[in-house]
Design a protein around this motif. Structure first.
Motif, PDB file in Angstrom:
ATOM      1  N   VAL A  62       0.830  -1.206   0.000  1.00 23.39           N
ATOM      2  CA  VAL A  62       0.000   0.000   0.000  1.00 23.39           C
ATOM      3  C   VAL A  62       0.865   1.259   0.000  1.00 23.39           C
ATOM      4  CG1 VAL A  62      -1.736   1.302   1.289  1.00 23.39           C
ATOM      5  CG2 VAL A  62      -1.903  -1.198   1.117  1.00 23.39           C
ATOM      6  N   VAL A  63       1.966   1.223   0.778  1.00 22.59           N
ATOM      7  CA  VAL A  63       2.861   2.391   0.835  1.00 22.59           C
ATOM      8  C   VAL A  63       3.490   2.658  -0.527  1.00 22.59           C
ATOM      9  CG1 VAL A  63       4.992   3.293   1.846  1.00 22.59           C
ATOM     10  CG2 VAL A  63       3.308   2.137   3.293  1.00 22.59           C
ATOM     11  N   VAL A  64       3.937   1.593  -1.191  1.00 18.74           N
ATOM     12  CA  VAL A  64       4.554   1.755  -2.517  1.00 18.74           C
ATOM     13  C   VAL A  64       3.551   2.318  -3.510  1.00 18.74           C
ATOM     14  CG1 VAL A  64       5.570   0.536  -4.471  1.00 18.74           C
ATOM     15  CG2 VAL A  64       6.300  -0.010  -2.134  1.00 18.74           C
ATOM     16  N   LEU A  65       2.327   1.732  -3.476  1.00 20.79           N
ATOM     17  CA  LEU A  65       1.301   2.234  -4.378  1.00 20.79           C
ATOM     18  C   LEU A  65       0.977   3.696  -4.094  1.00 20.79           C
ATOM     19  CD1 LEU A  65      -1.158  -0.812  -4.450  1.00 20.79           C
ATOM     20  CD2 LEU A  65       0.458  -0.117  -6.232  1.00 20.79           C
ATOM     21  N   LEU A  66       0.938   4.058  -2.807  1.00 24.13           N
ATOM     22  CA  LEU A  66       0.665   5.444  -2.439  1.00 24.13           C
ATOM     23  C   LEU A  66       1.765   6.385  -2.917  1.00 24.13           C
ATOM     24  CD1 LEU A  66      -1.226   7.393  -0.977  1.00 24.13           C
ATOM     25  CD2 LEU A  66       0.020   6.905   1.143  1.00 24.13           C
ATOM     26  N   PHE A  71       3.687  10.491  -6.499  1.00 21.70           N
ATOM     27  CA  PHE A  71       4.746  10.926  -7.416  1.00 21.70           C
ATOM     28  C   PHE A  71       4.151  11.436  -8.727  1.00 21.70           C
ATOM     29  CE2 PHE A  71       7.505   9.836 -10.997  1.00 21.70           C
ATOM     30  CZ  PHE A  71       8.589  10.661 -10.714  1.00 21.70           C
ATOM     31  N   PHE A  72       3.252  10.628  -9.290  1.00 19.66           N
ATOM     32  CA  PHE A  72       2.652  11.048 -10.544  1.00 19.66           C
ATOM     33  C   PHE A  72       1.740  12.244 -10.346  1.00 19.66           C
ATOM     34  CE2 PHE A  72       3.912   6.792 -11.925  1.00 19.66           C
ATOM     35  CZ  PHE A  72       4.402   7.069 -13.183  1.00 19.66           C
ATOM     36  N   ALA A  73       1.048  12.290  -9.212  1.00 15.89           N
ATOM     37  CA  ALA A  73       0.166  13.427  -8.957  1.00 15.89           C
ATOM     38  C   ALA A  73       0.957  14.718  -8.766  1.00 15.89           C
ATOM     39  CB  ALA A  73      -0.705  13.147  -7.737  1.00 15.89           C
ATOM     40  N   SER A  74       2.083  14.628  -8.039  1.00 13.90           N
ATOM     41  CA  SER A  74       2.885  15.826  -7.807  1.00 13.90           C
ATOM     42  C   SER A  74       3.557  16.318  -9.081  1.00 13.90           C
ATOM     43  CB  SER A  74       3.943  15.548  -6.742  1.00 13.90           C
ATOM     44  OG  SER A  74       4.826  14.515  -7.176  1.00 13.90           O
ATOM     45  N   SER A  75       3.887  15.408  -9.995  1.00 24.46           N
ATOM     46  CA  SER A  75       4.540  15.815 -11.234  1.00 24.46           C
ATOM     47  C   SER A  75       3.564  16.402 -12.240  1.00 24.46           C
ATOM     48  CB  SER A  75       5.250  14.623 -11.875  1.00 24.46           C
ATOM     49  OG  SER A  75       4.303  13.625 -12.256  1.00 24.46           O
ATOM     50  N   MET A  76       2.292  16.426 -11.923  1.00 22.95           N
ATOM     51  CA  MET A  76       1.299  16.983 -12.831  1.00 22.95           C
ATOM     52  C   MET A  76       1.025  18.455 -12.558  1.00 22.95           C
ATOM     53  SD  MET A  76      -1.391  13.787 -12.962  1.00 22.95           S
ATOM     54  CE  MET A  76      -2.478  14.595 -14.132  1.00 22.95           C
ATOM     55  N   PHE A  77       1.579  19.007 -11.480  1.00 27.08           N
ATOM     56  CA  PHE A  77       1.391  20.406 -11.134  1.00 27.08           C
ATOM     57  C   PHE A  77       2.765  21.055 -10.946  1.00 27.08           C
ATOM     58  CE2 PHE A  77      -2.401  18.181  -9.718  1.00 27.08           C
ATOM     59  CZ  PHE A  77      -3.420  18.977 -10.218  1.00 27.08           C
ATOM     60  N   TYR A  78       2.891  22.275 -11.350  1.00 29.48           N
ATOM     61  CA  TYR A  78       4.144  23.005 -11.172  1.00 29.48           C
ATOM     62  C   TYR A  78       3.824  24.488 -11.050  1.00 29.48           C
ATOM     63  CZ  TYR A  78       3.762  24.199 -16.141  1.00 29.48           C
ATOM     64  OH  TYR A  78       3.320  24.645 -17.358  1.00 29.48           O
ATOM     65  N   LYS A 105       0.194  19.882 -16.034  1.00 24.89           N
ATOM     66  CA  LYS A 105       0.821  19.218 -17.165  1.00 24.89           C
ATOM     67  C   LYS A 105       0.628  17.716 -17.007  1.00 24.89           C
ATOM     68  CE  LYS A 105       5.477  18.552 -15.281  1.00 24.89           C
ATOM     69  NZ  LYS A 105       5.437  17.100 -15.445  1.00 24.89           N
ATOM     70  N   TRP A 106       1.004  17.006 -18.033  1.00 18.75           N
ATOM     71  CA  TRP A 106       0.959  15.552 -17.958  1.00 18.75           C
ATOM     72  C   TRP A 106       2.087  15.041 -17.072  1.00 18.75           C
ATOM     73  CZ3 TRP A 106      -3.263  13.220 -19.360  1.00 18.75           C
ATOM     74  CH2 TRP A 106      -4.072  13.785 -20.363  1.00 18.75           C
ATOM     75  N   PRO A 107       1.928  13.813 -16.542  1.00 19.59           N
ATOM     76  CA  PRO A 107       2.937  13.309 -15.597  1.00 19.59           C
ATOM     77  C   PRO A 107       4.323  13.230 -16.229  1.00 19.59           C
ATOM     78  CG  PRO A 107       0.962  11.950 -15.558  1.00 19.59           C
ATOM     79  CD  PRO A 107       0.818  12.873 -16.720  1.00 19.59           C
ATOM     80  N   LYS A 108       5.282  13.047 -15.344  1.00 21.78           N
ATOM     81  CA  LYS A 108       6.668  12.944 -15.782  1.00 21.78           C
ATOM     82  C   LYS A 108       6.825  11.728 -16.685  1.00 21.78           C
ATOM     83  CE  LYS A 108      11.385  12.992 -14.011  1.00 21.78           C
ATOM     84  NZ  LYS A 108      12.239  12.996 -12.812  1.00 21.78           N
ATOM     85  N   GLY A 109       7.586  11.939 -17.731  1.00 24.16           N
ATOM     86  CA  GLY A 109       7.724  10.918 -18.745  1.00 24.16           C
ATOM     87  C   GLY A 109       6.962  11.288 -20.005  1.00 24.16           C
TER      88      GLY A 109
END
Length: 369
Positions: A62-66, A71-78, A105-109
């Motif tokens: 659960v921690v890894v999934l969280l 990570f993806f959610a934070s990389s979508m805002f700047y 923006k779209w996620p990192k990658g």
């Protein structure tokens, strides 16, 4: 095989087996009785008990999934600052430029954001390096300490084949973030190379004295040429200022250069003194010559006017004489005597008819003594 009989469950028997399992007796049809235990389906409680029993821990999963989700959610805002812009790349290619504020923006990658400070003034130093950095990018003053380890950049050959030390500063801003990021591989290196080439070009067209005394002119010309070269390279930067520091000659030739300067100063002093004497003597001589000329002209004018006056007077008297000769003749005679007689001193009048002439000349001397 009778499927209906196999699938029909005896709920009372199932409840008894469940009570036995709670007491520790698996009984028939329990988990250890194999697959033929009366056709009993797997129990949900057994499935959850496997997690509670410690054989399998679900917390790390659960921690890894969280973490992945965050990570993806934070990389979508700047966020872009007030003094910068954000250049967004989508799959490595330029997509758009965003201004200050919060953006999505779209996620990192998929999309990548590079922030470029477009209002900051950057500075490049040549021939020296300030020991105290200035993050605000303001102009460097002469009061700050320098590190002359890269003095080789400032060694230049002048037009009269002398070597000069010409340290300088280039200040610039980023005007086109897209060109700055994608057109040139190394904008910083290009700017330094072009600045050095331009400065050597400008200094090479001037003498050592011009390099030392005309720093502002050299800086302005270098700035114009450097901006033209950077625009042709599409570097995306604009040159704010080029500032030359104290220009001098290398230390080994400094004494000889000082002697040459002293000789030049002595020469200039002698020329100045000669010009000073010249400016004193020549204007004085010119003034005296003009005075003499004016005096001669005045004297000549006076003589001419006086002669003209005498001639006019004579003509006027002659005209009067012609109209009354006897009267005019007597008048001229009397006027002449009136001017002459007062200057004769003692006068003795002797009657022409006197018979006996007495020596009376000495009679007055006795009385005077």
């Amino acid at each position: 095989m009778d499927t209906g009989k196999t699938m029909n469950w005896d709920w009372e028997k199932l409840q008894q087996q469940q009570q036995k399992r709670k007491k520790g007796d698996p009984g028939e049809g329990g988990p250890g009785s194999g697959s033929g235990g009366g056709g009993m389906p797997p129990q949900m409680e057994e499935f959850f008990n496997k997690f509670k029993g410690g054989n399998f821990s679900w917390i790390p999963v659960v921690v890894v999934l969280l973490i992945i989700v965050l990570f993806f959610a934070s990389s979508m805002f700047y966020t872009v600052g007030v003094d910068e812009v954000g250049v967004v790349q989508q799959f490595g290619g330029y997509n758009r430029t965003t201004t200050s504020g919060l953006h999505f923006k779209w996620p990192k990658g998929i999309e990548k954001v590079t922030k470029v400070k477009v209002k900051r003034v950057y500075k490049e130093e040549f021939g020296f390096q300030t020991l105290q950095s200035d993050d605000r990018g303001s102009f460097t003053t002469d009061k700050r300490p320098y590190d002359n380890s890269n003095v080789g950049e400032s060694l230049m050959l002048t037009g009269d084949l002398n070597v000069a030390l010409v340290p300088w500063i280039v200040q610039y801003k980023i005007k086109s973030p897209q060109d700055y990021l994608f057109n040139v591989r190394d904008v910083h290196g290009l700017l330094r190379d072009m600045s050095e080439a331009v400065m050597r070009l400008v200094v090479g067209d001037r003498s050592i004295n011009e390099v030392i005394s005309s720093r502002l002119e050299i800086a302005n010309e270098s700035m114009s040429i450097l901006q033209k070269e950077m625009d042709e390279a599409e570097s995306g930067i604009t040159i704010i200022a080029v500032e030359l520091k104290k220009t001098n000659v290398p230390d080994p030739v400094q004494p000889s250069f000082n002697e040459v300067n002293q000789a030049v100063q002595d020469k200039e002093t002698m020329i100045y003194r000669a010009r000073e004497e010249y400016n004193k003597a020549v204007p004085a001589a010119k003034g005296e010559a003009k005075r003499v000329i004016k005096s001669a002209e005045g004297y000549a004018l006076e003589r001419v006017n006086k002669s003209r006056g005498d001639a006019d007077k004579f003509v006027a008297v002659y005209e009067e004489y012609k109209m009354a000769k006897d009267i005019t003749k007597r008048r001229l005679y009397l006027e002449t005597l009136s001017r002459v007689i007062p200057n004769l001193g003692e006068k003795y009048i002797v009657d022409s008819e006197q018979k006996n002439f007495l020596p009376l000349l000495n009679l007055g001397k006795g009385k005077e003594e």
